[in-house]
Enzyme design. Structure first.
Site, short mmCIF file in Angstrom:
data_model
loop_
_atom_site.label_atom_id
_atom_site.label_comp_id
_atom_site.label_asym_id
_atom_site.label_seq_id
_atom_site.Cartn_x
_atom_site.Cartn_y
_atom_site.Cartn_z
N ARG A 50 0.84 -1.19 0.00
CA ARG A 50 0.00 0.00 0.00
C ARG A 50 0.88 1.24 0.00
O ARG A 50 2.01 1.21 0.46
CB ARG A 50 -0.88 0.03 1.25
CG ARG A 50 -1.70 -1.23 1.48
CD ARG A 50 -2.40 -1.15 2.83
NE ARG A 50 -3.16 -2.37 3.11
CZ ARG A 50 -3.83 -2.58 4.23
NH1 ARG A 50 -3.84 -1.66 5.19
NH2 ARG A 50 -4.50 -3.70 4.41
N ASP A 52 0.29 5.43 1.21
CA ASP A 52 -0.65 6.29 1.91
C ASP A 52 -1.12 7.44 1.03
O ASP A 52 -0.58 7.69 -0.06
CB ASP A 52 -0.01 6.86 3.18
CG ASP A 52 0.29 5.76 4.20
OD1 ASP A 52 -0.50 4.80 4.28
OD2 ASP A 52 1.30 5.88 4.93
N ARG A 197 8.73 7.37 6.09
CA ARG A 197 8.52 8.79 6.41
C ARG A 197 9.04 9.13 7.80
O ARG A 197 9.57 10.23 8.03
CB ARG A 197 7.04 9.13 6.27
CG ARG A 197 6.56 9.13 4.83
CD ARG A 197 5.04 9.14 4.74
NE ARG A 197 4.48 10.32 5.40
CZ ARG A 197 3.17 10.48 5.62
NH1 ARG A 197 2.31 9.54 5.26
NH2 ARG A 197 2.74 11.58 6.22
#
Length: 244
Positions: A50, A52, A197
């Site tokens: 995935r 975000d 991140r």
């Protein structure tokens, strides 16, 4: 029955992420919609992972099973006719029956881009994080090497992460200067929710002099006395490639 492997590039700015969600339009939703228009029936795709909301990809991989006998050019060019301008199939391949976009993956490489400038850049605003303060690259490089290897990255994930284990292996962290831009390339066996991140946010704090390089090792040991990792903004992150 044929298994088709797709490599997809997208600008994630206007999407809620890759995965289908109830709160907005996702990249997966757009890909499946294009497939339905091409094939005339619903199709579910399975991805390598995935991304975000706001995160981009140059090499997101997914696969699908189909009974339609179409040439590879139809899977690429045909799908691209139905996809919005922010999403494109870069490559279509026939895959083995036991190939799985997620479970067959051996590693991934992400790139995070920092814009080191006092003045905002209209052209870079969707793909970078503007950092006005000067950064100490020597300290950042020192801190970055601490990430390399097998570690418990529990301190580098956000709530909602459904991973069964927080142990991951980081293969390399590289700093690449390109004028005002600083690219941080991170490759590894797999990543937790917001892990890259938070790694970048911590490195930027080190570069700004707001935390010592030694904090990385302490965070990897889940030292509760250390300030939590900073999460860098989504727009600077891009999934470059998935290895098989």
């Amino acid at each position: 029955m044929a298994r088709i492997k797709l490599t997809i590039e997208y600008d994630g700015t206007d999407y809620v992420g890759w995965q289908v969600q109830p709160n907005g339009v996702s990249v997966q939703q757009q890909v499946e919609s294009a497939l339905q228009q091409l094939l005339g029936s619903p199709v579910r795709v399975h991805s390598s992972g995935r991304t975000d909301a706001g995160v981009h990809a140059l090499g997101m991989v997914c696969h699908l099973d189909t009974q339609r006998d179409l040439p590879l050019s139809a899977w690429r060019d045909g799908l691209n006719r139905f996809l919005p301008i922010a999403i494109a199939v870069r490559q279509a391949e026939f895959a083995a029956d036991d190939f799985h976009a997620r479970y067959s993956a051996k590693g991934k490489r992400y790139r995070y881009t920092l814009l080191r400038d006092d003045v905002r850049s209209p052209l870079q605003r969707r793909t970078s994080w503007q950092v006005r303060q000067s950064l100490d690259l020597q300290l950042m490089t020192l801190a970055a090497q601490t990430f390399v290897g097998v570690h418990d990255f529990a301190a580098f994930r956000t709530s909602g992460c459904a991973a069964e284990t927080t142990q991951r292996e980081v293969f390399a962290v590289e700093m690449i200067e390109e004028g005002r831009l600083l690219h941080i390339d991170i490759s590894g066996s797999g990543f937790l929710k917001n892990m890259v991140r938070m790694m970048v946010g911590t490195l930027v704090e080190v570069g700004r002099g707001k935390r010592p390089p030694e904090d990385v090792a302490k965070l990897l040991k889940n030292d509760r006395q250390i300030k939590p990792a900073l999460t860098a903004p989504a727009q600077g992150l891009c999934l470059l490639e998935v290895w098989y």
